[in-house]
Design a protein around this motif. Sequence first.
Motif, PDB file in Angstrom:
ATOM      1  N   GLY A  36       0.818  -1.313   0.102  1.00 28.61           N
ATOM      2  CA  GLY A  36       0.119  -0.057  -0.087  1.00 28.61           C
ATOM      3  C   GLY A  36       0.988   1.329  -0.096  1.00 28.61           C
ATOM      4  O   GLY A  36       0.391   2.207  -0.698  1.00 28.61           O
ATOM      5  N   TYR A  37       1.859   1.196   0.934  1.00 29.27           N
ATOM      6  CA  TYR A  37       2.885   2.333   0.872  1.00 29.27           C
ATOM      7  C   TYR A  37       3.273   2.732  -0.396  1.00 29.27           C
ATOM      8  O   TYR A  37       3.401   3.761  -0.908  1.00 29.27           O
ATOM      9  CB  TYR A  37       3.827   2.280   1.696  1.00 29.27           C
ATOM     10  CG  TYR A  37       5.086   3.095   2.054  1.00 29.27           C
ATOM     11  CD1 TYR A  37       4.767   4.215   2.915  1.00 29.27           C
ATOM     12  CD2 TYR A  37       6.151   3.309   1.066  1.00 29.27           C
ATOM     13  CE1 TYR A  37       5.507   5.059   3.073  1.00 29.27           C
ATOM     14  CE2 TYR A  37       7.041   4.230   1.611  1.00 29.27           C
ATOM     15  CZ  TYR A  37       6.784   5.314   2.410  1.00 29.27           C
ATOM     16  OH  TYR A  37       7.481   6.368   2.603  1.00 29.27           O
ATOM     17  N   LYS A  38       3.857   1.670  -1.338  1.00 30.35           N
ATOM     18  CA  LYS A  38       4.533   1.863  -2.657  1.00 30.35           C
ATOM     19  C   LYS A  38       3.646   2.169  -3.534  1.00 30.35           C
ATOM     20  O   LYS A  38       3.702   2.992  -4.463  1.00 30.35           O
ATOM     21  CB  LYS A  38       4.832   0.489  -3.145  1.00 30.35           C
ATOM     22  CG  LYS A  38       6.341   0.254  -2.301  1.00 30.35           C
ATOM     23  CD  LYS A  38       6.893  -1.121  -2.790  1.00 30.35           C
ATOM     24  CE  LYS A  38       8.302  -1.441  -2.494  1.00 30.35           C
ATOM     25  NZ  LYS A  38       8.857  -2.635  -3.247  1.00 30.35           N
ATOM     26  N   HIS A  39       2.255   1.842  -3.515  1.00 26.07           N
ATOM     27  CA  HIS A  39       1.515   1.911  -4.650  1.00 26.07           C
ATOM     28  C   HIS A  39       0.269   3.160  -4.407  1.00 26.07           C
ATOM     29  O   HIS A  39      -0.552   3.489  -5.239  1.00 26.07           O
ATOM     30  CB  HIS A  39       0.606   0.605  -5.055  1.00 26.07           C
ATOM     31  CG  HIS A  39       1.778  -0.245  -5.645  1.00 26.07           C
ATOM     32  ND1 HIS A  39       2.166  -0.293  -6.704  1.00 26.07           N
ATOM     33  CD2 HIS A  39       2.432  -1.252  -4.699  1.00 26.07           C
ATOM     34  CE1 HIS A  39       3.229  -1.224  -6.936  1.00 26.07           C
ATOM     35  NE2 HIS A  39       3.219  -1.867  -5.913  1.00 26.07           N
ATOM     36  N   PHE A  40      -0.351   3.397  -3.353  1.00 27.49           N
ATOM     37  CA  PHE A  40      -1.311   4.004  -2.854  1.00 27.49           C
ATOM     38  C   PHE A  40      -1.102   5.128  -1.791  1.00 27.49           C
ATOM     39  O   PHE A  40      -2.211   5.624  -1.219  1.00 27.49           O
ATOM     40  CB  PHE A  40      -2.651   3.188  -2.379  1.00 27.49           C
ATOM     41  CG  PHE A  40      -2.745   1.782  -3.216  1.00 27.49           C
ATOM     42  CD1 PHE A  40      -3.418   2.315  -4.559  1.00 27.49           C
ATOM     43  CD2 PHE A  40      -2.597   0.613  -2.981  1.00 27.49           C
ATOM     44  CE1 PHE A  40      -3.441   1.241  -5.499  1.00 27.49           C
ATOM     45  CE2 PHE A  40      -2.824  -0.366  -3.748  1.00 27.49           C
ATOM     46  CZ  PHE A  40      -3.423  -0.092  -5.063  1.00 27.49           C
ATOM     47  N   ARG A  41      -0.003   5.432  -1.411  1.00 26.39           N
ATOM     48  CA  ARG A  41       0.465   6.246  -0.312  1.00 26.39           C
ATOM     49  C   ARG A  41      -0.110   7.723  -0.809  1.00 26.39           C
ATOM     50  O   ARG A  41      -0.028   8.341  -1.732  1.00 26.39           O
ATOM     51  CB  ARG A  41       1.962   6.568   0.169  1.00 26.39           C
ATOM     52  CG  ARG A  41       2.223   7.197   1.223  1.00 26.39           C
ATOM     53  CD  ARG A  41       3.639   7.191   1.421  1.00 26.39           C
ATOM     54  NE  ARG A  41       4.558   8.182   0.269  1.00 26.39           N
ATOM     55  CZ  ARG A  41       4.962   7.352  -0.712  1.00 26.39           C
ATOM     56  NH1 ARG A  41       5.296   5.991  -0.393  1.00 26.39           N
ATOM     57  NH2 ARG A  41       5.543   8.044  -1.792  1.00 26.39           N
ATOM     58  N   ASP A  42      -0.777   8.458   0.432  1.00 29.98           N
ATOM     59  CA  ASP A  42      -1.123   9.860   0.291  1.00 29.98           C
ATOM     60  C   ASP A  42       0.054  10.663   0.934  1.00 29.98           C
ATOM     61  O   ASP A  42      -0.080  10.623   2.276  1.00 29.98           O
ATOM     62  CB  ASP A  42      -2.415  10.021   0.791  1.00 29.98           C
ATOM     63  CG  ASP A  42      -2.763  11.565   0.911  1.00 29.98           C
ATOM     64  OD1 ASP A  42      -2.169  12.490   0.637  1.00 29.98           O
ATOM     65  OD2 ASP A  42      -4.082  11.813   1.031  1.00 29.98           O
ATOM     66  N   ASP A  43       0.915  11.130   0.253  1.00 32.42           N
ATOM     67  CA  ASP A  43       2.067  11.746   1.012  1.00 32.42           C
ATOM     68  C   ASP A  43       1.821  12.813   1.883  1.00 32.42           C
ATOM     69  O   ASP A  43       2.396  12.924   3.034  1.00 32.42           O
ATOM     70  CB  ASP A  43       3.161  12.250  -0.356  1.00 32.42           C
ATOM     71  CG  ASP A  43       3.731  11.470  -0.871  1.00 32.42           C
ATOM     72  OD1 ASP A  43       3.977  10.330  -0.269  1.00 32.42           O
ATOM     73  OD2 ASP A  43       4.222  11.590  -2.048  1.00 32.42           O
ATOM     74  N   SER A  44       0.764  13.657   1.764  1.00 30.92           N
ATOM     75  CA  SER A  44       0.391  14.675   2.503  1.00 30.92           C
ATOM     76  C   SER A  44      -0.341  14.082   3.817  1.00 30.92           C
ATOM     77  O   SER A  44      -0.049  14.453   5.141  1.00 30.92           O
ATOM     78  CB  SER A  44      -0.612  15.612   2.042  1.00 30.92           C
ATOM     79  OG  SER A  44      -1.817  15.095   1.675  1.00 30.92           O
ATOM     80  N   ALA A  45      -1.017  13.073   3.868  1.00 33.68           N
ATOM     81  CA  ALA A  45      -1.580  12.365   4.874  1.00 33.68           C
ATOM     82  C   ALA A  45      -0.470  11.772   5.801  1.00 33.68           C
ATOM     83  O   ALA A  45      -0.516  11.681   6.962  1.00 33.68           O
ATOM     84  CB  ALA A  45      -2.617  11.346   4.438  1.00 33.68           C
TER      85      ALA A  45
END
Length: 117
Positions: A36-45
């Motif tokens: 999930g971190y590699k593919h769907f992470r919301d950087d601001s969140a």
Amino acid sequence: MIGNALYRILKFSGHTVLSDNHVGDWGTQFGMIIYGYKHFRDDSAYQRDPVPELSRLYRLVNQISDFHKLVESLPRLREQLPVKESAVMAAKNSVAANSADKDLVRIASVLRRIWTT
């Protein structure tokens, strides 16, 4: 944690207890978080508060995994559908036939009263 608690209770009570540590128990969960971190992470969140974002990613990847398992089961479910539909139609026909015959319903009611008294 439960196993460790049981170990300590039994050991304290004087029993001979063998302990085993399962280091890999979190492998699947951490793998889902990493994916999930590699593919769907919301950087601001993630920058604001990483723990809720990692939790969201775990839930998201878990849902995606469940979705793929369900998609894999579709062919088998499609094969079962005619049998299920046939059973539903038979049940509907049985109910319709029974309710259409009012005399049969009345007789069955009288017999039930006789048998239960």
